[in-house]
Write a protein that holds these residues in place. Structure first.
Motif, mmCIF file in Angstrom:
data_model
loop_
_atom_site.group_PDB
_atom_site.id
_atom_site.type_symbol
_atom_site.label_atom_id
_atom_site.label_comp_id
_atom_site.label_asym_id
_atom_site.label_seq_id
_atom_site.Cartn_x
_atom_site.Cartn_y
_atom_site.Cartn_z
ATOM 1 N N PHE A 1 10.797 15.131 -35.382
ATOM 2 C CA PHE A 1 11.410 15.122 -34.050
ATOM 3 C C PHE A 1 11.919 16.485 -33.593
ATOM 4 C CE2 PHE A 1 12.504 10.552 -35.356
ATOM 5 C CZ PHE A 1 11.346 10.060 -34.788
ATOM 6 N N CYS B 1 5.071 12.487 -24.440
ATOM 7 C CA CYS B 1 5.458 11.084 -24.559
ATOM 8 C C CYS B 1 5.236 10.694 -26.013
ATOM 9 C CB CYS B 1 4.628 10.218 -23.620
ATOM 10 S SG CYS B 1 5.023 10.499 -21.898
ATOM 11 N N ARG B 2 6.148 11.072 -26.858
ATOM 12 C CA ARG B 2 5.991 10.816 -28.290
ATOM 13 C C ARG B 2 6.645 9.482 -28.595
ATOM 14 N NH1 ARG B 2 4.331 14.716 -31.142
ATOM 15 N NH2 ARG B 2 5.142 13.781 -33.032
ATOM 16 N N SER C 1 6.448 6.529 -26.761
ATOM 17 C CA SER C 1 6.293 5.520 -25.720
ATOM 18 C C SER C 1 4.874 5.501 -25.181
ATOM 19 C CB SER C 1 7.281 5.771 -24.600
ATOM 20 O OG SER C 1 7.402 7.139 -24.381
ATOM 21 N N GLY D 1 17.703 9.708 -26.474
ATOM 22 C CA GLY D 1 16.661 9.992 -27.462
ATOM 23 C C GLY D 1 15.370 10.378 -26.767
ATOM 24 N N ALA D 2 15.498 11.326 -25.828
ATOM 25 C CA ALA D 2 14.387 11.658 -24.921
ATOM 26 C C ALA D 2 13.256 12.409 -25.597
ATOM 27 C CB ALA D 2 14.924 12.477 -23.751
ATOM 28 N N GLY D 3 13.502 12.949 -26.783
ATOM 29 C CA GLY D 3 12.451 13.712 -27.455
ATOM 30 C C GLY D 3 12.035 14.905 -26.617
ATOM 31 N N ASP E 1 19.208 14.202 -26.750
ATOM 32 C CA ASP E 1 18.579 14.028 -28.056
ATOM 33 C C ASP E 1 19.412 14.822 -29.062
ATOM 34 O OD1 ASP E 1 15.566 12.916 -28.878
ATOM 35 O OD2 ASP E 1 16.445 14.301 -30.353
ATOM 36 N N PRO E 2 19.569 14.304 -30.281
ATOM 37 C CA PRO E 2 20.342 15.063 -31.282
ATOM 38 C C PRO E 2 19.590 16.270 -31.833
ATOM 39 C CG PRO E 2 19.619 12.961 -32.198
ATOM 40 C CD PRO E 2 19.193 12.975 -30.766
ATOM 41 N N MET E 3 18.288 16.350 -31.595
ATOM 42 C CA MET E 3 17.484 17.440 -32.179
ATOM 43 C C MET E 3 17.453 18.627 -31.207
ATOM 44 S SD MET E 3 16.372 16.250 -35.064
ATOM 45 C CE MET E 3 16.393 14.639 -35.849
ATOM 46 N N ASP F 1 24.288 12.942 -29.887
ATOM 47 C CA ASP F 1 23.929 11.699 -30.551
ATOM 48 C C ASP F 1 24.304 10.561 -29.602
ATOM 49 O OD1 ASP F 1 24.147 9.374 -32.221
ATOM 50 O OD2 ASP F 1 24.187 10.723 -33.949
ATOM 51 N N SER F 2 23.399 9.637 -29.382
ATOM 52 C CA SER F 2 23.690 8.564 -28.416
ATOM 53 C C SER F 2 24.713 7.556 -28.946
ATOM 54 C CB SER F 2 22.414 7.830 -28.017
ATOM 55 O OG SER F 2 21.631 8.652 -27.193
ATOM 56 N N LEU G 1 13.659 4.777 -25.754
ATOM 57 C CA LEU G 1 12.266 4.415 -26.025
ATOM 58 C C LEU G 1 11.876 4.896 -27.416
ATOM 59 C CD1 LEU G 1 10.846 5.405 -22.493
ATOM 60 C CD2 LEU G 1 11.946 3.272 -23.222
ATOM 61 N N GLY G 2 11.680 3.951 -28.314
ATOM 62 C CA GLY G 2 11.343 4.303 -29.692
ATOM 63 C C GLY G 2 12.518 4.890 -30.453
ATOM 64 N N VAL G 3 13.724 4.598 -30.011
ATOM 65 C CA VAL G 3 14.911 5.237 -30.590
ATOM 66 C C VAL G 3 15.699 4.297 -31.504
ATOM 67 C CG1 VAL G 3 17.102 6.407 -30.027
ATOM 68 C CG2 VAL G 3 15.085 6.759 -28.582
ATOM 69 N N THR H 1 15.173 4.335 -35.143
ATOM 70 C CA THR H 1 15.495 5.541 -35.911
ATOM 71 C C THR H 1 17.000 5.646 -36.197
ATOM 72 O OG1 THR H 1 15.859 6.947 -33.970
ATOM 73 C CG2 THR H 1 13.600 6.781 -34.756
HETATM 74 C C1 LIG Z 1 9.981 8.168 -31.579
HETATM 75 S S1 LIG Z 1 10.925 9.450 -30.827
HETATM 76 C C2 LIG Z 1 10.816 8.940 -29.134
HETATM 77 C C3 LIG Z 1 11.042 10.051 -28.150
HETATM 78 C C4 LIG Z 1 10.962 9.642 -26.674
HETATM 79 N N1 LIG Z 1 11.945 8.630 -26.372
HETATM 80 C C5 LIG Z 1 9.586 9.145 -26.299
HETATM 81 O O1 LIG Z 1 9.413 7.929 -26.133
HETATM 82 O O2 LIG Z 1 8.672 9.959 -26.159
HETATM 83 C C6 LIG Z 1 12.601 9.001 -31.284
HETATM 84 C C7 LIG Z 1 13.669 9.958 -30.764
HETATM 85 O O3 LIG Z 1 14.967 9.423 -31.051
HETATM 86 C C8 LIG Z 1 15.815 10.497 -31.350
HETATM 87 N N2 LIG Z 1 17.014 10.044 -32.061
HETATM 88 C C9 LIG Z 1 17.184 9.839 -33.383
HETATM 89 N N3 LIG Z 1 18.461 9.473 -33.643
HETATM 90 C C10 LIG Z 1 19.110 9.436 -32.451
HETATM 91 C C11 LIG Z 1 20.449 9.159 -32.061
HETATM 92 N N4 LIG Z 1 21.378 8.827 -32.951
HETATM 93 N N5 LIG Z 1 20.766 9.262 -30.758
HETATM 94 C C12 LIG Z 1 19.806 9.588 -29.852
HETATM 95 N N6 LIG Z 1 18.544 9.865 -30.158
HETATM 96 C C13 LIG Z 1 18.189 9.792 -31.445
HETATM 97 C C14 LIG Z 1 14.927 11.426 -32.178
HETATM 98 O O4 LIG Z 1 15.458 12.731 -32.294
HETATM 99 C C15 LIG Z 1 13.613 11.345 -31.410
HETATM 100 O O5 LIG Z 1 13.509 12.342 -30.433
#
Ligand SMILES: C[S@@+](CC[C@H](N)C(=O)[O-])C[C@H]1O[C@@H](n2cnc3c(N)ncnc32)[C@H](O)[C@@H]1O
Length: 254
Positions: free
Chosen positions: A12, A36-37, A39, A64-66, A86-88, A107-108, A124-126, A129
């Protein structure tokens, strides 16, 4: 609170910055498909945007917008006003480089925003994780206006004994997900399975593949690339074998 593993940082954070480099080299047409990683397809994103009634000026928190593809899609095609989190740090920088949207490293589970400030939010996809899913959903509820709209894309497990999992992921069952939403005061209005949607158009997929190929050519020998590749391979196996399925949900704050 749980911390991201090295494999998750590779997937990520490091790969996010490589993605922005590759898109800048190939051109802006590559940005949305590459960013769009998780979703993935325009059909899925369009469903979410329509369900959440995103329109000109709708404020949208992307949790967690990536690399920012989904938020940019909502802005470009629906006129929404997204704020990305996003935390990254490298993911946040990548989304700013590619789309110039406001993006915050956080961090969300603990959002740096006042209560009731967003018309809509999505993750989305968050959820998969994050171990503390209830904390994250409670924070999203807090920052939504009353009756605010929530969009989710969640990988749910269909079995108790999952095979080889990507590191750091905990996949809820469908029942657990519904219970989490009930207990954080969200009412689910509609839901669909992502497999009901068509694959991404050929041009979209070709652009995404081209960016992947550039990254692999440049970084295929790096430890981080290997770790990220193992994460997505494990996820792909679970999806293909039906041990995971992808659910889209539209809920409202009650
Ligand atoms: C599978 S990726 C999805 C990225 C984006 N939402 C998309 O659909 O393209 C998951 C994302 O969740 C983020 N994430 C992980 N832990 C999180 C947290 N505690 N709060 C917010 N985002 C987080 C990761 O850093 C990563 O960017």
């Amino acid at each position: 609170m749980s911390r991201p593993s090295e494999a998750m940082k590779a997937e990520f954070d490091t790969v996010a910055s490589w993605t922005a480099d590759a898109v800048e080299e190939l051109g802006p047409d590559y940005a949305l498909p590459a960013a769009c990683r998780g979703s993935g397809s325009p059909a899925v994103l369009a469903w979410l945007c329509e369900a959440l009634q995103l329109d000109t000026g709708t404020t949208l928190l992307d949790s967690g917008a990536g690399v920012g593809g989904p938020a940019a899609f909502a802005e470009q095609r629906y006129g929404a006003r997204p704020v990305l989190t996003d935390p990254m740090p490298a993911a946040v920088t990548a989304s700013r480089r590619l789309f110039g949207l406001p993006a915050v490293v956080c961090d969300s589970r603990q959002l740096p925003f006042p209560s009731e400030g967003f018309d809509a939010a999505w993750a989305l996809g968050v959820l998969c994780t994050v171990a503390e899913k209830q904390l994250l959903l409670a924070e999203l509820r807090r920052v939504l206006v009353p009756s605010g709209r929530l969009g989710l894309l969640v990988l749910v497990r269909t079995t108790d004994s999952l095979g080889d999992k990507p590191e750091g992921n905990t996949f809820p069952s469908y029942e657990e997900l519904r219970h989490l939403l009930d207990s954080t005061d969200f009412q689910v209005l509609e839901e669909v399975d992502a497999s009901d949607f068509p694959d991404p158009p050929v041009a979209w997929q070709a652009h995404a593949d081209r960016v992947e190929a550039v990254i692999a050519a440049r970084h295929g020998g790096d430890t981080a690339w290997g770790a990220a590749d193992r994460q997505s391979a494990a996820l792909g196996r679970l999806l293909r074998s039906g041990q995971l399925r992808t659910v889209l949900m539209h809920a409202v704050r009650t």
